[in-house]
Design a protein around this motif. Structure first.
Motif, PDB file in Angstrom:
ATOM      1  N   LYS A  37      79.907 -10.993 -21.013  1.00  0.00           N
ATOM      2  CA  LYS A  37      78.557 -11.411 -21.387  1.00  0.00           C
ATOM      3  C   LYS A  37      77.473 -10.760 -20.534  1.00  0.00           C
ATOM      4  N   GLU A  38      77.830 -10.333 -19.338  1.00  0.00           N
ATOM      5  CA  GLU A  38      76.831  -9.727 -18.451  1.00  0.00           C
ATOM      6  C   GLU A  38      76.376  -8.373 -19.003  1.00  0.00           C
ATOM      7  N   THR A  39      75.091  -8.078 -18.881  1.00  0.00           N
ATOM      8  CA  THR A  39      74.534  -6.830 -19.410  1.00  0.00           C
ATOM      9  C   THR A  39      75.021  -5.637 -18.608  1.00  0.00           C
ATOM     10  N   LEU A  40      75.559  -4.649 -19.315  1.00  0.00           N
ATOM     11  CA  LEU A  40      76.044  -3.420 -18.695  1.00  0.00           C
ATOM     12  C   LEU A  40      75.533  -2.224 -19.491  1.00  0.00           C
ATOM     13  N   HIS A  41      75.500  -1.068 -18.849  1.00  0.00           N
ATOM     14  CA  HIS A  41      75.165   0.163 -19.553  1.00  0.00           C
ATOM     15  C   HIS A  41      76.406   0.692 -20.279  1.00  0.00           C
ATOM     16  N   PRO A  42      76.225   1.452 -21.367  1.00  0.00           N
ATOM     17  CA  PRO A  42      77.382   2.078 -22.025  1.00  0.00           C
ATOM     18  C   PRO A  42      78.182   2.925 -21.030  1.00  0.00           C
ATOM     19  N   ASN A  43      79.492   2.813 -21.089  1.00  0.00           N
ATOM     20  CA  ASN A  43      80.424   3.574 -20.239  1.00  0.00           C
ATOM     21  C   ASN A  43      80.313   3.229 -18.750  1.00  0.00           C
ATOM     22  N   GLN A  44      79.731   2.086 -18.446  1.00  0.00           N
ATOM     23  CA  GLN A  44      79.723   1.619 -17.055  1.00  0.00           C
ATOM     24  C   GLN A  44      81.064   0.958 -16.749  1.00  0.00           C
ATOM     25  N   PHE A  45      81.551   1.158 -15.534  1.00  0.00           N
ATOM     26  CA  PHE A  45      82.844   0.615 -15.135  1.00  0.00           C
ATOM     27  C   PHE A  45      82.673  -0.647 -14.296  1.00  0.00           C
ATOM     28  N   VAL A  46      83.661  -1.527 -14.402  1.00  0.00           N
ATOM     29  CA  VAL A  46      83.758  -2.680 -13.515  1.00  0.00           C
ATOM     30  C   VAL A  46      85.093  -2.578 -12.785  1.00  0.00           C
ATOM     31  N   ILE A  47      85.029  -2.576 -11.457  1.00  0.00           N
ATOM     32  CA  ILE A  47      86.235  -2.561 -10.629  1.00  0.00           C
ATOM     33  C   ILE A  47      86.485  -3.988 -10.157  1.00  0.00           C
ATOM     34  N   PHE A  48      87.546  -4.594 -10.677  1.00  0.00           N
ATOM     35  CA  PHE A  48      87.875  -5.979 -10.334  1.00  0.00           C
ATOM     36  C   PHE A  48      88.813  -5.999  -9.134  1.00  0.00           C
ATOM     37  N   ARG A  49      88.494  -6.840  -8.183  1.00  0.00           N
ATOM     38  CA  ARG A  49      89.373  -7.068  -7.038  1.00  0.00           C
ATOM     39  C   ARG A  49      89.808  -8.531  -7.061  1.00  0.00           C
ATOM     40  N   ASP A  55      95.394  -5.074  -5.007  1.00  0.00           N
ATOM     41  CA  ASP A  55      95.300  -4.260  -6.219  1.00  0.00           C
ATOM     42  C   ASP A  55      93.896  -4.328  -6.819  1.00  0.00           C
ATOM     43  N   VAL A  56      93.489  -3.226  -7.445  1.00  0.00           N
ATOM     44  CA  VAL A  56      92.228  -3.217  -8.178  1.00  0.00           C
ATOM     45  C   VAL A  56      92.523  -2.971  -9.653  1.00  0.00           C
ATOM     46  N   TYR A  57      91.715  -3.541 -10.506  1.00  0.00           N
ATOM     47  CA  TYR A  57      91.858  -3.390 -11.947  1.00  0.00           C
ATOM     48  C   TYR A  57      90.534  -2.848 -12.475  1.00  0.00           C
ATOM     49  N   ILE A  58      90.612  -1.787 -13.239  1.00  0.00           N
ATOM     50  CA  ILE A  58      89.404  -1.060 -13.647  1.00  0.00           C
ATOM     51  C   ILE A  58      89.233  -1.153 -15.156  1.00  0.00           C
ATOM     52  N   ALA A  59      88.012  -1.462 -15.583  1.00  0.00           N
ATOM     53  CA  ALA A  59      87.708  -1.535 -17.010  1.00  0.00           C
ATOM     54  C   ALA A  59      86.377  -0.845 -17.277  1.00  0.00           C
ATOM     55  N   ARG A  60      86.234  -0.319 -18.505  1.00  0.00           N
ATOM     56  CA  ARG A  60      84.989   0.374 -18.890  1.00  0.00           C
ATOM     57  C   ARG A  60      84.325  -0.359 -20.047  1.00  0.00           C
ATOM     58  N   TYR A  61      83.017  -0.488 -19.968  1.00  0.00           N
ATOM     59  CA  TYR A  61      82.275  -1.166 -21.021  1.00  0.00           C
ATOM     60  C   TYR A  61      82.076  -0.224 -22.210  1.00  0.00           C
ATOM     61  N   LYS A  62      82.579  -0.642 -23.383  1.00  0.00           N
ATOM     62  CA  LYS A  62      82.414   0.121 -24.617  1.00  0.00           C
ATOM     63  C   LYS A  62      81.360  -0.582 -25.473  1.00  0.00           C
ATOM     64  N   GLN A  63      80.258   0.112 -25.705  1.00  0.00           N
ATOM     65  CA  GLN A  63      79.136  -0.508 -26.411  1.00  0.00           C
ATOM     66  C   GLN A  63      79.484  -0.846 -27.860  1.00  0.00           C
ATOM     67  N   ASP A  64      80.277  -0.001 -28.521  1.00  0.00           N
ATOM     68  CA  ASP A  64      80.611  -0.255 -29.921  1.00  0.00           C
ATOM     69  C   ASP A  64      81.457  -1.512 -30.091  1.00  0.00           C
ATOM     70  N   LYS A  65      82.297  -1.829 -29.088  1.00  0.00           N
ATOM     71  CA  LYS A  65      83.117  -3.046 -29.139  1.00  0.00           C
ATOM     72  C   LYS A  65      82.448  -4.228 -28.450  1.00  0.00           C
ATOM     73  N   ASP A  66      81.439  -3.933 -27.603  1.00  0.00           N
ATOM     74  CA  ASP A  66      80.797  -4.948 -26.772  1.00  0.00           C
ATOM     75  C   ASP A  66      81.840  -5.664 -25.900  1.00  0.00           C
ATOM     76  N   LYS A  67      82.778  -4.886 -25.372  1.00  0.00           N
ATOM     77  CA  LYS A  67      83.845  -5.443 -24.543  1.00  0.00           C
ATOM     78  C   LYS A  67      84.147  -4.516 -23.385  1.00  0.00           C
ATOM     79  N   LEU A  68      84.828  -5.061 -22.383  1.00  0.00           N
ATOM     80  CA  LEU A  68      85.378  -4.248 -21.304  1.00  0.00           C
ATOM     81  C   LEU A  68      86.785  -3.815 -21.699  1.00  0.00           C
TER      82      LEU A  68
END
Length: 290
Positions: A37-49, A55-68
Motif C-alpha cells: 500500500k505504501e507509495t513507491l516509484h516504478p521499478n523501485q526495490f524494497v530490501i526486507f530484513r 538473510d535479506v529478501y528483495i522485491a521490486r515494485y511493478k506498476q502494472d501489477k501494483d505489487k512487489l
C-alpha cells in the motif's frame, strides 16, 4: 549549467530498506509477490530484513501489477559473476529485465557498476536474439593534463580512452570458460562489440543494441538527452558513473547529466535507477572513495 541542478544529497536511491514480518517473507516466497500500500516509484526495490536472521529478501515494485515482485535467487549470477551485496542484486535484476530500456547506475569507485553492466550486455548479445551488438562508449574527457595528439585511425585513438572497459571485458572473458571466443579482440573483430566515441553518435538510430555509456557523470544534460534519444526499438541503454569523480570542468555533482536523467525518469516504468553504496574492489579503494 546552473539552471537545472539536482539536489545530490537527496537523490532518489531506487531502494528502500525495511524490517519485514515473517508473514510478508512467507507470502513473497510462496506466491512470488505481495500487495503493497505504501507509495513507491516504478521499478523501485524494497530490501526486507528480518529480526531472526541475517538473510535479506528483495522485491521490486511493478506498476502494472501494483505489487512487489520477489527477485528470485536464480537471477543472481551471470556468466560466473555474482553480486556481492543486496544493492548489486537489485542492479543485476534491472539490467536483466528487457522491459526496462533505461537503467542508471550511480556509485563510488569499485561498486561494480561497469562490470555488472558489461557482463549482462555480453550475456544478452551472446545468448539471446534480442540484441545484435553490445555498443560501449564513454566521454572523451581527460583526467588532469591532456597528453595531446594521438596518432592512428579512430580505433587506435580510442584504445587508450576505452582501456578501462577492455579491462572489464578481459576479466569477464577470462572468468567465463564457456564463451566460444578466445579474446576480447575477437569479439570486436566479429562486430559482436562496438566501441564508439560519443562524438559520432549524433544522427544515429540504434535498434536491437545493448548500449553502455560509462563515466556518464561527465555528460551535460544536452549530451545525455542526445544519447538517450538515439535508442531504437528493442534496444537498452545503461548509464553508469560516479558523480563525485567529475573531470568535466563545467559540471559538478549537482549539474551533471547522469543524476539529472536519473531524477527526471524516476516516475516512469521504462526506467530503473540504483545507487550502489558499497565498494567491493578492495578495502583500500573503499577507504579512498570515502
Amino acid at each position: 549549467y546552473e539552471k537545472q541542478k539536482v539536489d545530490s544529497h537527496n537523490l532518489y536511491t531506487g531502494v528502500k530498506e525495511l524490517d519485514a514480518s515473517e508473514q510478508i517473507i512467507k507470502e513473497l516466497q510462496d506466491k512470488g509477490e505481495v500487495e503493497w500500500k505504501e507509495t513507491l516509484h516504478p521499478n523501485q526495490f524494497v530490501i526486507f530484513r528480518t529480526v531472526k536472521s541475517d538473510d535479506v529478501y528483495i522485491a521490486r515494485y511493478k506498476q502494472d501489477k501494483d505489487k512487489l515482485v520477489y527477485v528470485k535467487r536464480s537471477r543472481r549470477k551471470v556468466w560466473g559473476i555474482k553480486p556481492l551485496n543486496p544493492r548489486q542484486v537489485t542492479a543485476l535484476d534491472l539490467l536483466l529485465d528487457d522491459s526496462v530500456p533505461l537503467v542508471t547506475l550511480v556509485g563510488k569507485a569499485g561498486t561494480g557498476k561497469t562490470l555488472l553492466s558489461i557482463v549482462v550486455g555480453l550475456k544478452k548479445v551472446h545468448d539471446t536474439d534480442i540484441y545484435t551488438r553490445l555498443l560501449i562508449s564513454r566521454p572523451i574527457v581527460p583526467m588532469g593534463k591532456d597528453i595531446g595528439y594521438l596518432p592512428g585511425d579512430k580505433e587506435a585513438k580510442l584504445k587508450n580512452w576505452m582501456q578501462p572497459l577492455f579491462d572489464n571485458l578481459e576479466y569477464i572473458v577470462g572468468s567465463y570458460k564457456k564463451i566460444d571466443v578466445l579474446t576480447v579482440q575477437e569479439l570486436v573483430n566479429q562486430n559482436f562489440i562496438e566501441i564508439e566515441a560519443l562524438t559520432y553518435i549524433r544522427g544515429r538510430s540504434l535498434p536491437h543494441q545493448f548500449i553502455i555509456i560509462d563515466e556518464a557523470q561527465n555528460l551535460t544534460h544536452h549530451e545525455v538527452k542526445t544519447m538517450v534519444s538515439r535508442v531504437g526499438n528493442n534496444s537498452k541503454i545503461v548509464l553508469t558513473g560516479d558523480p563525485y569523480q567529475i573531470d568535466n570542468p563545467y559540471l559538478d555533482e549537482e549539474s551533471n547529466g547522469l543524476i539529472y536523467v536519473a531524477e527526471r525518469f524516476k516516475g516512469h516504468e521504462l526506467a530503473g535507477h540504483i545507487i550502489l553504496s558499497k565498494s567491493e574492489r578492495s578495502p583500500l579503494a573503499a577507504l579512498a572513495a570515502e
